[in-house]
Scaffold this motif. Structure first.
Motif, PDB file in Angstrom:
ATOM      1  N   THR A  40      -1.513   8.419   6.683  1.00 12.25           N
ATOM      2  CA  THR A  40      -1.942   7.219   6.049  1.00 12.25           C
ATOM      3  C   THR A  40      -1.089   5.990   6.415  1.00 12.25           C
ATOM      4  OG1 THR A  40      -1.034   7.624   4.035  1.00 12.25           O
ATOM      5  CG2 THR A  40      -3.466   8.473   4.524  1.00 12.25           C
ATOM      6  N   ILE A  41       0.290   5.996   6.898  1.00  8.53           N
ATOM      7  CA  ILE A  41       0.955   4.951   7.347  1.00  8.53           C
ATOM      8  C   ILE A  41       0.401   4.403   8.459  1.00  8.53           C
ATOM      9  CG2 ILE A  41       3.369   4.361   8.157  1.00  8.53           C
ATOM     10  CD1 ILE A  41       4.533   6.416   6.250  1.00  8.53           C
ATOM     11  N   SER A  42      -0.007   5.293   9.385  1.00  4.47           N
ATOM     12  CA  SER A  42      -0.509   4.884  10.781  1.00  4.47           C
ATOM     13  C   SER A  42      -1.810   4.361  10.452  1.00  4.47           C
ATOM     14  CB  SER A  42      -0.810   6.298  11.778  1.00  4.47           C
ATOM     15  OG  SER A  42      -1.825   7.083  11.160  1.00  4.47           O
ATOM     16  N   SER A  43      -2.489   4.640   9.448  1.00  3.45           N
ATOM     17  CA  SER A  43      -3.977   4.139   9.063  1.00  3.45           C
ATOM     18  C   SER A  43      -3.463   2.671   8.777  1.00  3.45           C
ATOM     19  CB  SER A  43      -4.686   5.057   8.058  1.00  3.45           C
ATOM     20  OG  SER A  43      -4.877   6.247   8.614  1.00  3.45           O
ATOM     21  N   GLY A  44      -2.486   2.385   8.033  1.00  2.15           N
ATOM     22  CA  GLY A  44      -2.459   1.151   7.369  1.00  2.15           C
ATOM     23  C   GLY A  44      -1.981   0.061   8.673  1.00  2.15           C
ATOM     24  N   VAL A  77      -4.111  -5.726  -6.208  1.00  6.68           N
ATOM     25  CA  VAL A  77      -4.566  -5.088  -7.734  1.00  6.68           C
ATOM     26  C   VAL A  77      -5.478  -3.981  -7.433  1.00  6.68           C
ATOM     27  CG1 VAL A  77      -6.227  -5.687  -9.531  1.00  6.68           C
ATOM     28  CG2 VAL A  77      -4.388  -7.350  -8.790  1.00  6.68           C
ATOM     29  N   ASN A  78      -6.184  -3.722  -6.598  1.00  5.28           N
ATOM     30  CA  ASN A  78      -6.845  -2.766  -6.313  1.00  5.28           C
ATOM     31  C   ASN A  78      -6.371  -1.612  -5.985  1.00  5.28           C
ATOM     32  OD1 ASN A  78      -8.464  -1.145  -3.739  1.00  5.28           O
ATOM     33  ND2 ASN A  78     -10.076  -1.462  -5.372  1.00  5.28           N
ATOM     34  N   THR A  79      -5.090  -1.796  -5.038  1.00  2.34           N
ATOM     35  CA  THR A  79      -4.383  -0.782  -4.770  1.00  2.34           C
ATOM     36  C   THR A  79      -3.441   0.012  -5.778  1.00  2.34           C
ATOM     37  OG1 THR A  79      -4.464  -1.517  -2.120  1.00  2.34           O
ATOM     38  CG2 THR A  79      -2.553  -0.066  -3.002  1.00  2.34           C
ATOM     39  N   LEU A  80      -3.151  -0.850  -6.563  1.00  6.82           N
ATOM     40  CA  LEU A  80      -2.225  -0.579  -7.575  1.00  6.82           C
ATOM     41  C   LEU A  80      -2.895   0.377  -8.579  1.00  6.82           C
ATOM     42  CD1 LEU A  80       0.182  -3.529  -8.054  1.00  6.82           C
ATOM     43  CD2 LEU A  80       0.717  -1.421  -6.901  1.00  6.82           C
ATOM     44  N   ILE A  81      -4.190  -0.113  -9.040  1.00  6.74           N
ATOM     45  CA  ILE A  81      -4.819   0.619  -9.985  1.00  6.74           C
ATOM     46  C   ILE A  81      -5.417   2.032  -9.394  1.00  6.74           C
ATOM     47  CG2 ILE A  81      -7.068   0.471 -10.972  1.00  6.74           C
ATOM     48  CD1 ILE A  81      -6.945  -2.517 -11.239  1.00  6.74           C
ATOM     49  N   VAL A  82      -5.691   1.998  -8.254  1.00 12.02           N
ATOM     50  CA  VAL A  82      -6.068   3.326  -7.626  1.00 12.02           C
ATOM     51  C   VAL A  82      -4.935   4.400  -7.434  1.00 12.02           C
ATOM     52  CG1 VAL A  82      -6.775   4.484  -5.489  1.00 12.02           C
ATOM     53  CG2 VAL A  82      -7.837   2.351  -6.336  1.00 12.02           C
ATOM     54  N   ARG A 127      -6.018  10.873  -2.343  1.00 14.46           N
ATOM     55  CA  ARG A 127      -6.529   9.460  -2.305  1.00 14.46           C
ATOM     56  C   ARG A 127      -5.631   8.457  -2.655  1.00 14.46           C
ATOM     57  NH1 ARG A 127     -10.082   5.475  -4.868  1.00 14.46           N
ATOM     58  NH2 ARG A 127     -10.920   4.362  -3.184  1.00 14.46           N
ATOM     59  N   ALA A 128      -4.711   8.895  -3.836  1.00 19.89           N
ATOM     60  CA  ALA A 128      -3.813   7.956  -4.277  1.00 19.89           C
ATOM     61  C   ALA A 128      -2.730   7.933  -3.517  1.00 19.89           C
ATOM     62  CB  ALA A 128      -3.147   8.399  -5.714  1.00 19.89           C
ATOM     63  N   VAL A 129      -2.312   8.896  -2.816  1.00 20.31           N
ATOM     64  CA  VAL A 129      -1.235   8.858  -1.821  1.00 20.31           C
ATOM     65  C   VAL A 129      -1.606   8.058  -0.590  1.00 20.31           C
ATOM     66  CG1 VAL A 129       0.391  10.368  -0.302  1.00 20.31           C
ATOM     67  CG2 VAL A 129      -0.082  11.224  -2.512  1.00 20.31           C
ATOM     68  N   THR A 130      -2.848   8.425   0.004  1.00 21.36           N
ATOM     69  CA  THR A 130      -3.411   7.427   0.753  1.00 21.36           C
ATOM     70  C   THR A 130      -3.100   5.723   0.580  1.00 21.36           C
ATOM     71  OG1 THR A 130      -5.033   9.129   1.464  1.00 21.36           O
ATOM     72  CG2 THR A 130      -5.506   6.930   2.157  1.00 21.36           C
ATOM     73  N   ASN A 131      -3.566   5.472  -0.738  1.00 23.50           N
ATOM     74  CA  ASN A 131      -3.385   3.941  -0.850  1.00 23.50           C
ATOM     75  C   ASN A 131      -1.787   3.732  -0.737  1.00 23.50           C
ATOM     76  OD1 ASN A 131      -5.671   2.395  -2.113  1.00 23.50           O
ATOM     77  ND2 ASN A 131      -5.957   4.619  -2.567  1.00 23.50           N
ATOM     78  N   ILE A 132      -0.966   4.568  -0.842  1.00 25.97           N
ATOM     79  CA  ILE A 132       0.689   4.241  -0.932  1.00 25.97           C
ATOM     80  C   ILE A 132       0.782   4.006   0.561  1.00 25.97           C
ATOM     81  CG2 ILE A 132       2.985   4.828  -1.222  1.00 25.97           C
ATOM     82  CD1 ILE A 132       1.877   6.496  -3.828  1.00 25.97           C
ATOM     83  N   GLY A 133       0.353   5.041   1.484  1.00 21.90           N
ATOM     84  CA  GLY A 133       0.637   5.142   2.941  1.00 21.90           C
ATOM     85  C   GLY A 133       0.141   4.084   3.441  1.00 21.90           C
ATOM     86  N   VAL A 134      -1.115   3.782   3.301  1.00 16.68           N
ATOM     87  CA  VAL A 134      -1.907   2.600   3.753  1.00 16.68           C
ATOM     88  C   VAL A 134      -1.368   1.220   3.297  1.00 16.68           C
ATOM     89  CG1 VAL A 134      -3.823   1.155   3.908  1.00 16.68           C
ATOM     90  CG2 VAL A 134      -4.014   3.752   3.994  1.00 16.68           C
ATOM     91  N   SER A 135      -0.860   1.101   2.337  1.00  9.18           N
ATOM     92  CA  SER A 135       0.064  -0.189   1.842  1.00  9.18           C
ATOM     93  C   SER A 135       1.333  -0.356   2.605  1.00  9.18           C
ATOM     94  CB  SER A 135       0.353  -0.007   0.313  1.00  9.18           C
ATOM     95  OG  SER A 135      -1.057   0.089  -0.243  1.00  9.18           O
ATOM     96  N   LEU A 136       1.888   0.770   2.658  1.00 11.87           N
ATOM     97  CA  LEU A 136       3.347   0.557   3.665  1.00 11.87           C
ATOM     98  C   LEU A 136       3.114   0.531   4.914  1.00 11.87           C
ATOM     99  CD1 LEU A 136       6.191   1.168   3.612  1.00 11.87           C
ATOM    100  CD2 LEU A 136       6.075   3.585   3.892  1.00 11.87           C
ATOM    101  N   GLY A 137       2.076   1.068   5.811  1.00 10.32           N
ATOM    102  CA  GLY A 137       1.740   0.729   6.863  1.00 10.32           C
ATOM    103  C   GLY A 137       1.294  -0.671   7.259  1.00 10.32           C
ATOM    104  N   ALA A 138       0.386  -1.190   6.251  1.00  9.81           N
ATOM    105  CA  ALA A 138       0.119  -2.613   6.156  1.00  9.81           C
ATOM    106  C   ALA A 138       1.160  -3.554   6.233  1.00  9.81           C
ATOM    107  CB  ALA A 138      -0.736  -3.022   5.123  1.00  9.81           C
ATOM    108  N   LEU A 139       2.175  -3.226   5.456  1.00 11.05           N
ATOM    109  CA  LEU A 139       3.649  -3.919   5.283  1.00 11.05           C
ATOM    110  C   LEU A 139       4.197  -3.971   6.678  1.00 11.05           C
ATOM    111  CD1 LEU A 139       4.978  -3.115   1.860  1.00 11.05           C
ATOM    112  CD2 LEU A 139       3.992  -5.449   2.489  1.00 11.05           C
TER     113      LEU A 139
END
Length: 411
Positions: free
Chosen positions: A22-26, A250-255, A139-151
């Motif tokens: 999911t880092i790659s996805s981000g 906000v969406n990512t942190l809540i998820v 899914r929660a871990v996915t949000n962390i990985g996508v956020s890191l990839g986005a950064l």
């Protein structure tokens, strides 16, 4: 976050592989389109057409590869999809015109959709008594990985050079390959026994297909925060534009914090049906609040926008948890990959058609369109319990020799 670390070794391996992937996805979600427009210099219209073609190609990949995972072992098939995604992404570096772009992005997108279906038997086998809850962990871990990839992708976008974008592509390919390598640590799951009857049983399960269609309509909500809200904020309201990033944060942190908890109480198809109903009502409220932000003073519009985002995110978690529950609980164990591949068709259609629908209604039409979208989600949520009850009824009369197959043994 400690509560996202699974208890068992196989679950941790799957989680680690998912996190790397999911880092790659981000990286790709944030800057993939920009790579083709800014580094390869393809016209934006051609990129849009190519991505649309890839989206429709990916629809057929999930079910077919999910069936292969059921028949030939999920770990190996899933690993192959990750390797194909890595190779297809690496081919982005060779793209210099439209048709090579279409071929490469179709291969990458198809492998992504195939991987989701191929992973499903692994989640069911190693997910314990509640694979649906394990799916919520992922899914929660996915949000962390996508956020890191986005950064990380933000660096390439900020630098803006061809070399920076090429390094981004290399990073995506490496992350996909590393995700496949992690799966070596996962015990293999032997393919299940062959069951007499039609090969494509999921396509004959009309109640399950109905739920798939309803979930696909509801899945359009995932595009509200990524497509409709940014355009609405820029074109219709006077709130500061940095709220686009604020809403996503906000969406990512809540998820990340609450998706697992939201899924624990949704532990039966009936509970999933209720979650669909609640999510539809939550989306109606959030869409109504978003429509009201037009014409408000900046501070009031910003406040109401963030309230709407929070309510929307609550509905998103209910919708996701409902989908986790019914998609697994109503699928026979011997055809998990095939059924989850079919279930992914709904989300795939939402991915392909959702943005244009939301833009037409919410942005082009304006305030009334938000109410139409909210009503669409509400009606879908109200119909879902009827479809779930019908699917449960069919499941009770499924041949007993199919239900008695049990889980596949570990190699």
């Amino acid at each position: 976050m400690p509560h996202l670390i699974p208890d068992t070794g196989p679950q941790r391996v799957i989680t680690a592989s998912n996190f790397v992937y999911t880092i790659s996805s981000g990286l790709y979600l944030t800057a993939g389109v920009l790579y083709f427009t800014q580094a390869v210099h393809l016209p934006a219209a051609q990129v849009g057409i190519g991505l649309g073609i890839a989206g429709f190609v990916s629809l057929v990949m999930g079910m077919a590869v999910g069936h292969l995972a059921d028949r030939h072992g999920a770990r190996g098939v899933y690993a192959i999809t990750l390797v194909v995604r890595a190779l297809a992404t690496a081919c982005f570096l060779l793209v210099d015109s439209f048709w090579p772009f279409v071929l490469a992005v179709c291969a990458a997108t198809g492998a992504q959709a195939a991987g989701v279906a191929a992973r499903s038997p692994l989640i069911r086998h190693y997910g314990g008594d509640r694979p649906q809850e394990f799916r919520a962990h992922l899914r929660a871990v996915t949000n962390i990985g996508v956020s890191l990839g986005a950064l990380l992708a933000g660096w390439a976008v900020q630098v803006g050079t061809r070399t920076a974008y090429q390094l981004l592509v290399v990073g995506i390919a490496i992350a996909c390959a590393a995700s496949a390598a992690v799966l070596v640590l996962l015990p293999a799951v032997m393919p299940g026994p062959v069951v007499d009857g039609p090969r494509w049983v999921a396509l004959r399960d009309r109640p399950y297909l109905l739920i798939t269609a309803l979930d696909g309509i509801m899945a359009i909500q995932f595009k509200v925060l990524t497509v409709a809200v940014p355009l609405w904020l820029v074109e219709a309201i006077t709130a500061p534009h940095w709220l686009i990033s604020g809403a996503m944060l906000v969406n990512t942190l809540i998820v990340i914090a609450f998706q697992v908890r939201a899924s624990r109480t949704i532990d039966s198809p009936a509970a999933g049906a209720g979650a669909y109903r609640r999510s539809g009502l939550a989306f109606l409220v959030s869409c109504s609040l978003l429509s009201l932000t037009a014409g408000m003073p900046p501070w009031a519009a910003a406040t109401l926008l963030m309230v709407a985002v929070v309510i929307h995110t609550i509905g998103e978690m209910w919708h996701s948890a409902a989908g986790f529950e019914v998609s697994f609980a109503l699928a026979p164990q011997h055809a998990t990959g095939q059924y989850l591949g079919v279930f992914g068709l709904g989300a795939g259609l939402a991915e392909a058609l959702g943005p244009s629908l939301l833009i037409s209604l919410c942005i082009t039409w304006g305030r009334p369109g938000w109410y139409v979208v909210g009503a669409l989600f509400t009606v879908t949520g109200l119909i879902a319990p009827l479809a779930v009850r019908r699917a449960e009824y069919r499941q009770r009369f499924r041949p007993t020799h199919i239900e008695a197959l049990g889980k596949a043994p570990v190699a």
